[in-house]
Design a protein around this motif. Structure first.
Motif, PDB file in Angstrom:
ATOM      1  N   GLY B 224       0.798  -1.215   0.000  1.00 41.59           N
ATOM      2  CA  GLY B 224       0.000   0.000   0.000  1.00 41.59           C
ATOM      3  C   GLY B 224       0.833   1.268   0.000  1.00 41.59           C
ATOM      4  O   GLY B 224       0.353   2.339   0.362  1.00 41.59           O
ATOM      5  N   ARG B 225       2.083   1.163  -0.403  1.00 39.46           N
ATOM      6  CA  ARG B 225       2.947   2.334  -0.440  1.00 39.46           C
ATOM      7  C   ARG B 225       2.695   3.135  -1.732  1.00 39.46           C
ATOM      8  O   ARG B 225       2.522   2.557  -2.799  1.00 39.46           O
ATOM      9  N   VAL B 226       2.681   4.478  -1.595  1.00 45.76           N
ATOM     10  CA  VAL B 226       2.455   5.325  -2.768  1.00 45.76           C
ATOM     11  C   VAL B 226       3.725   5.408  -3.614  1.00 45.76           C
ATOM     12  O   VAL B 226       4.816   5.626  -3.089  1.00 45.76           O
ATOM     13  N   HIS B 227       3.573   5.184  -4.901  1.00 48.86           N
ATOM     14  CA  HIS B 227       4.699   5.305  -5.825  1.00 48.86           C
ATOM     15  C   HIS B 227       4.547   6.562  -6.663  1.00 48.86           C
ATOM     16  O   HIS B 227       3.444   7.011  -6.914  1.00 48.86           O
ATOM     17  N   THR B 228       5.677   7.079  -7.109  1.00 47.91           N
ATOM     18  CA  THR B 228       5.641   8.189  -8.054  1.00 47.91           C
ATOM     19  C   THR B 228       6.239   7.714  -9.370  1.00 47.91           C
ATOM     20  O   THR B 228       7.355   7.185  -9.389  1.00 47.91           O
ATOM     21  N   SER B 229       5.498   7.838 -10.451  1.00 51.34           N
ATOM     22  CA  SER B 229       6.048   7.488 -11.760  1.00 51.34           C
ATOM     23  C   SER B 229       5.714   8.591 -12.748  1.00 51.34           C
ATOM     24  O   SER B 229       4.855   9.428 -12.478  1.00 51.34           O
ATOM     25  N   THR B 230       6.396   8.555 -13.889  1.00 51.50           N
ATOM     26  CA  THR B 230       6.211   9.651 -14.840  1.00 51.50           C
ATOM     27  C   THR B 230       6.023   9.147 -16.266  1.00 51.50           C
ATOM     28  O   THR B 230       6.442   8.053 -16.629  1.00 51.50           O
ATOM     29  N   VAL B 231       5.381  10.002 -17.052  1.00 53.27           N
ATOM     30  CA  VAL B 231       5.254   9.794 -18.495  1.00 53.27           C
ATOM     31  C   VAL B 231       5.625  11.114 -19.164  1.00 53.27           C
ATOM     32  O   VAL B 231       5.161  12.175 -18.735  1.00 53.27           O
ATOM     33  N   ALA B 232       6.484  11.044 -20.172  1.00 52.58           N
ATOM     34  CA  ALA B 232       6.862  12.260 -20.888  1.00 52.58           C
ATOM     35  C   ALA B 232       6.015  12.366 -22.152  1.00 52.58           C
ATOM     36  O   ALA B 232       5.846  11.384 -22.871  1.00 52.58           O
ATOM     37  N   ILE B 233       5.490  13.550 -22.385  1.00 53.72           N
ATOM     38  CA  ILE B 233       4.668  13.761 -23.571  1.00 53.72           C
ATOM     39  C   ILE B 233       5.278  14.873 -24.421  1.00 53.72           C
ATOM     40  O   ILE B 233       5.729  15.887 -23.888  1.00 53.72           O
ATOM     41  N   ILE B 234       5.309  14.624 -25.710  1.00 48.10           N
ATOM     42  CA  ILE B 234       5.732  15.674 -26.633  1.00 48.10           C
ATOM     43  C   ILE B 234       4.609  15.869 -27.645  1.00 48.10           C
ATOM     44  O   ILE B 234       4.129  14.904 -28.241  1.00 48.10           O
ATOM     45  N   VAL B 235       4.183  17.101 -27.798  1.00 52.87           N
ATOM     46  CA  VAL B 235       3.136  17.394 -28.778  1.00 52.87           C
ATOM     47  C   VAL B 235       3.781  18.092 -29.973  1.00 52.87           C
ATOM     48  O   VAL B 235       4.413  19.129 -29.819  1.00 52.87           O
ATOM     49  N   LEU B 236       3.638  17.485 -31.133  1.00 51.35           N
ATOM     50  CA  LEU B 236       4.257  18.030 -32.348  1.00 51.35           C
ATOM     51  C   LEU B 236       3.178  18.529 -33.293  1.00 51.35           C
ATOM     52  O   LEU B 236       2.053  18.029 -33.271  1.00 51.35           O
ATOM     53  N   PRO B 237       3.531  19.498 -34.144  1.00 54.49           N
ATOM     54  CA  PRO B 237       2.588  19.866 -35.208  1.00 54.49           C
ATOM     55  C   PRO B 237       2.571  18.747 -36.239  1.00 54.49           C
ATOM     56  O   PRO B 237       3.626  18.345 -36.712  1.00 54.49           O
ATOM     57  N   LEU B 238       1.415  18.237 -36.571  1.00 51.27           N
ATOM     58  CA  LEU B 238       1.326  17.121 -37.521  1.00 51.27           C
ATOM     59  C   LEU B 238       1.539  17.645 -38.943  1.00 51.27           C
ATOM     60  O   LEU B 238       0.796  18.502 -39.413  1.00 51.27           O
ATOM     61  N   MET B 239       2.562  17.115 -39.598  1.00 51.96           N
ATOM     62  CA  MET B 239       2.832  17.548 -40.972  1.00 51.96           C
ATOM     63  C   MET B 239       2.438  16.433 -41.914  1.00 51.96           C
ATOM     64  O   MET B 239       3.148  15.453 -42.066  1.00 51.96           O
ATOM     65  N   GLU B 240       1.291  16.594 -42.558  1.00 50.78           N
ATOM     66  CA  GLU B 240       0.823  15.538 -43.444  1.00 50.78           C
ATOM     67  C   GLU B 240       1.501  15.646 -44.795  1.00 50.78           C
ATOM     68  O   GLU B 240       2.044  16.676 -45.148  1.00 50.78           O
ATOM     69  N   GLU B 241       1.415  14.544 -45.527  1.00 54.40           N
ATOM     70  CA  GLU B 241       2.092  14.466 -46.813  1.00 54.40           C
ATOM     71  C   GLU B 241       1.715  15.619 -47.740  1.00 54.40           C
ATOM     72  O   GLU B 241       2.505  16.086 -48.532  1.00 54.40           O
ATOM     73  N   THR B 242       0.464  16.060 -47.608  1.00 59.58           N
ATOM     74  CA  THR B 242      -0.037  17.043 -48.549  1.00 59.58           C
ATOM     75  C   THR B 242       0.270  18.479 -48.134  1.00 59.58           C
ATOM     76  O   THR B 242       0.001  19.399 -48.891  1.00 59.58           O
ATOM     77  N   ASP B 243       0.819  18.668 -46.931  1.00 61.16           N
ATOM     78  CA  ASP B 243       1.142  20.033 -46.510  1.00 61.16           C
ATOM     79  C   ASP B 243       2.193  20.620 -47.433  1.00 61.16           C
ATOM     80  O   ASP B 243       3.158  19.952 -47.782  1.00 61.16           O
ATOM     81  N   ASN B 244       2.007  21.889 -47.804  1.00 66.60           N
ATOM     82  CA  ASN B 244       2.875  22.384 -48.873  1.00 66.60           C
ATOM     83  C   ASN B 244       4.249  22.872 -48.424  1.00 66.60           C
ATOM     84  O   ASN B 244       5.159  22.950 -49.215  1.00 66.60           O
ATOM     85  N   HIS B 245       4.411  23.146 -47.111  1.00 64.90           N
ATOM     86  CA  HIS B 245       5.761  23.588 -46.720  1.00 64.90           C
ATOM     87  C   HIS B 245       6.646  22.420 -46.314  1.00 64.90           C
ATOM     88  O   HIS B 245       7.559  22.574 -45.543  1.00 64.90           O
ATOM     89  N   ASN B 246       6.349  21.238 -46.873  1.00 67.01           N
ATOM     90  CA  ASN B 246       7.142  20.070 -46.534  1.00 67.01           C
ATOM     91  C   ASN B 246       8.537  20.088 -47.155  1.00 67.01           C
ATOM     92  O   ASN B 246       9.495  19.659 -46.540  1.00 67.01           O
ATOM     93  N   GLU B 247       8.618  20.580 -48.386  1.00 59.95           N
ATOM     94  CA  GLU B 247       9.871  20.475 -49.134  1.00 59.95           C
ATOM     95  C   GLU B 247      11.042  21.046 -48.351  1.00 59.95           C
ATOM     96  O   GLU B 247      12.093  20.442 -48.255  1.00 59.95           O
ATOM     97  N   GLU B 248      10.793  22.210 -47.771  1.00 57.92           N
ATOM     98  CA  GLU B 248      11.907  22.885 -47.133  1.00 57.92           C
ATOM     99  C   GLU B 248      12.371  22.179 -45.851  1.00 57.92           C
ATOM    100  O   GLU B 248      13.400  22.517 -45.308  1.00 57.92           O
TER     101      GLU B 248
END
Ligand SMILES: C[S@@+](CC[C@H](N)C(=O)[O-])C[C@H]1O[C@@H](n2cnc3c(N)ncnc32)[C@H](O)[C@@H]1O
Lengths: 278, 394
Positions: B224-248
């Protein structure tokens, strides 16, 4: 319940593959999960159990005993699409020998601009012809007709590539601009070493290429050297077994009289495709 | 207009009239004055542009001037609104001391509602018009979740968080799709990548980046001991295949594509599904592995989407850093190693450490509804910083 099923799969496939395949099965809830796992544990290929296999952007219907399209084939057909997509006017005529599920011509029809490709797939197996026809219907690729010049088209016929009367039997209409084939290329010796899921489930006729595995390349060479069979500038693209590069290049040069050849490797670094140019 | 500008130049007590119904801190008052002053400047700029238009609209500069005028039209509308409201307010002022009681009552009501409109204009409408439009407002998001300290307990917490985001997406009618997931043996999830598609999802979720911490007694813990754990989250802008500024974003030659497992002879000899691929972007060293799809082609496409999204994220971060270097800038970039939020099961509470907000309803947060409150508060906090930034730069 899931943990029991996964445990059974792990026995067969190892932990990583088992988890992966189990997730794919979960997405096909139209079949019973225990049933799918049981079949898989007996060695049946996953693609037959799920009834489909992605091929490029397509998701093709797959039914035993027709050969399951391989990732190596997917890779070279995508490359070929790139290669032929530029100088594609007027429309090109393509012949696919041993078309199986129809994966090669159907992917090309799907990727190339509409109205630029008319493909003809031939196979000795009625199962294959039926499956290829179903896949064409699934992707709305119509058969060739004089009215239908705006779309890419696909038609099929039965025929035995090894028979002398093949051209007539299969109602071929040369000249062709592109000939593709993934012919059976497994030799006698190799045939004995095949994994169970291949040897017990896939059509032996789709795999077995004669004592040396090269029978079909000789037959294709005889075909393409005929007068008027290939248009000038035509491409012949043949999938090969991992150690057949030299032999098939030689067959195409000497027997096929195509003097310009190259070999493409697959993503795993194995020689996989011989290209020969008229 | 005269009335208003007189007001503007008389600080302190007269300004209270701008928002008469709410007791204001001097600081907030001061801020409102600055907002109106900036708007006034923009309106003067418009006047200047207007006067510079050539008579017969023949100069090529006219086009750009007209464009600018068109773009700033909403500011003019807001300004006119402000002037009119202020004027009406002044007129009602005199009625507040009318001898007729009914009249007075009416005036109070009227004054009240005008005051509210004015406050809305100055505190919300005008700031939102003044803040430069964001370049990322249309983007969807890609969430990367990785379990951190805490072993299998962290993996279990990751699946709780994943579910939380999927529920939120459902409520907000975003399209969420788990594109990659590695299960852990203990029943949880080691890491996962989720695409969340929809207008503005990236901006709504970007402050979720950082370390999320859980404090609870693990189901497996007998003592019954309390544990501390973590999860790291990274939120990225989704760049889909059709997005036009992909080339650069990258050159194809800079990307190494590898298949993961060996297939022996391959080809017709093997029908096992081995579709995993790994991309390495050589200049940045970014690697992406993808194996969840049955076809190599699809895994490759997915992997390229992740790569593009990570590169876009780096680009955005770089741009913010550059802006910060050239002038004072308070807008933060998400610090991925920062502990941003604690989920405390024993106390049924969730605390966001950046804005000091605690919600005493942990389950509502995990069900997605409470999470929205955090998102709103973080967005508000961000908007205020951007505004503060703009004001201090002016
Ligand atoms: C290796 S499979 C290739 C199938 C499909 N093209 C693919 O790549 O997945 C070979 C195909 O050739 C067909 N085939 C075998 N012998 C043949 C013959 N003598 N004449 C025509 N087709 C034959 C088989 O039925 C089988 O569909």
């Amino acid at each position: 319940m899931h943990s029991k099923l996964i445990a059974a799969l792990v026995q067969q496939l190892g932990p990583a593959q088992a988890r992966q395949e189990f997730r794919w099965m979960l997405k096909h809830s139209e079949h019973s999960l225990p049933d799918m796992v049981r079949r898989r544990c007996l060695g049946e290929p996953l693609q037959y159990i799920l009834g489909s296999q992605p091929f490029g952007p397509l998701n093709l219907l797959i039914r035993p005993p027709v050969l399951i399209p391989r990732p190596e084939t997917e890779d070279w057909v995508l490359k070929l699409a790139d290669r032929i997509s530029t100088p594609l006017k007027p429309p090109k005529y393509l012949l696919d020998l041993g078309t199986g599920s129809g994966c090669i011509p159907l992917l090309l029809c799907h990727l190339l601009p509409p109205g630029t490709l008319h493909a003809h797939g031939v196979d000795i197996s009625p199962h294959a012809i039926q499956l290829a026809t179903d896949n064409a219907a699934l992707y709305g690729i119509p058969p060739h007709s004089p009215e239908n010049t705006a779309s890419n088209t696909f038609k099929t016929s039965l025929g035995n590539l090894l028979a002398p009367s093949f051209c007539d039997d299969a109602k071929l209409q040369p000249p062709y601009d592109i000939v593709t084939s993934n012919p059976p290329y497994i030799s006698w010796n190799e045939y004995l070493e095949l994994p169970r899921s291949v040897a017990n489930y896939e059509d032996p006729k789709a795999l077995f290429g004669g004592p040396t595995g090269l029978d079909f390349y000789h037959a294709i060479a005889r075909l393409v050297r005929r007068d008027g069979f290939l248009r000038p500038g035509a491409i012949v693209a043949l999938e090969i077994g991992h150690e057949q590069g030299q032999d098939v290049e030689h067959i195409m040069r000497v027997e096929g009289q195509l003097h310009d050849t190259e070999v493409w490797s697959d993503p795993w670094g194995k020689q996989r495709t011989v290209l020969a140019y008229r | 207009m005269l009335l208003l500008s007189r007001c503007l130049r008389t600080p302190a007590k007269n300004l209270r009239r701008f928002v008469p119904q709410r007791p204001f801190h001097d600081q907030a008052d001061h801020k409102n004055v600055r907002i109106v002053r900036i708007l006034e400047k923009r309106i003067e700029e418009r006047k200047r542009l207007f006067s510079e238009l050539s008579e017969e609209m023949s100069s090529p500069d006219d086009i750009s001037r007209l464009k600018q005028l068109k773009e700033s039209e909403p500011l003019q509308v807001a300004w006119d609104d402000l002037v009119r409201t202020r004027q009406l307010l002044n007129e009602t002022d005199s009625l507040l001391s009318d001898s007729d009681e009914a009249m007075r009552a009416l005036a109070v009501e009227e004054h009240d509602s005008l005051g509210k409109s004015l406050a809305e204009l100055v505190e919300t409408t005008i700031p939102s018009l003044l803040i430069p439009p964001s370049t990322t407002s249309h983007l969807s998001a890609m969430l990367e979740l990785k379990s951190g300290v805490g072993g299998s307990e962290a993996s279990l917490f990751l699946s709780n968080l994943l579910r939380m985001y999927l529920r939120l997406s459902n409520v907000r009618r975003w399209k969420a799709n788990v594109v990659s997931q590695n299960d852990s043996d203990g029943g949880g999830i080691k890491d996962a990548i989720v695409e969340v598609k929809g207008e503005g999802v990236f901006e709504a979720l970007r402050w979720e980046s950082g370390v999320h911490r859980v404090q609870r007694v693990p189901a497996t813990e007998a003592s019954g001991r309390v544990h501390t754990s973590t999860v790291a989250i990274i939120v990225l802008p989704l760049m889909e295949e059709t997005d036009n500024h992909n080339e650069e974003l990258f050159n194809m030659e800079d990307v190494k594509i590898e298949v993961m497992r060996s297939r022996g002879a391959g080809g017709q000899h093997v029908n096992k599904t081995e579709s995993a691929v790994r991309l390495t972007h050589i200049p940045t060293g970014i690697t992406v592995s993808m194996q969840d799809e049955r076809s190599q082609h699809q895994n490759k496409r997915r992997a390229f989407t992740v790569l593009r999204s990570r590169l876009m994220d780096q680009k955005l971060t770089r741009e913010i850093a550059e802006r910060r270097a050239t002038r004072q800038n308070l807008v933060r970039t998400a610090d991925r190693s920062e502990k941003i939020r604690t989920y405390n099961y024993a106390q049924e509470r969730v605390t966001d450490h950046r804005i000091g907000l605690t919600l005493k309803n942990l389950s509502s947060v995990l069900e997605g509804d409470g999470l929205q409150d955090f998102l709103d508060a973080l967005q508000k906090d961000h908007d205020e910083t951007v505004l503060e930034d703009m004001l201090s730069g002016d």
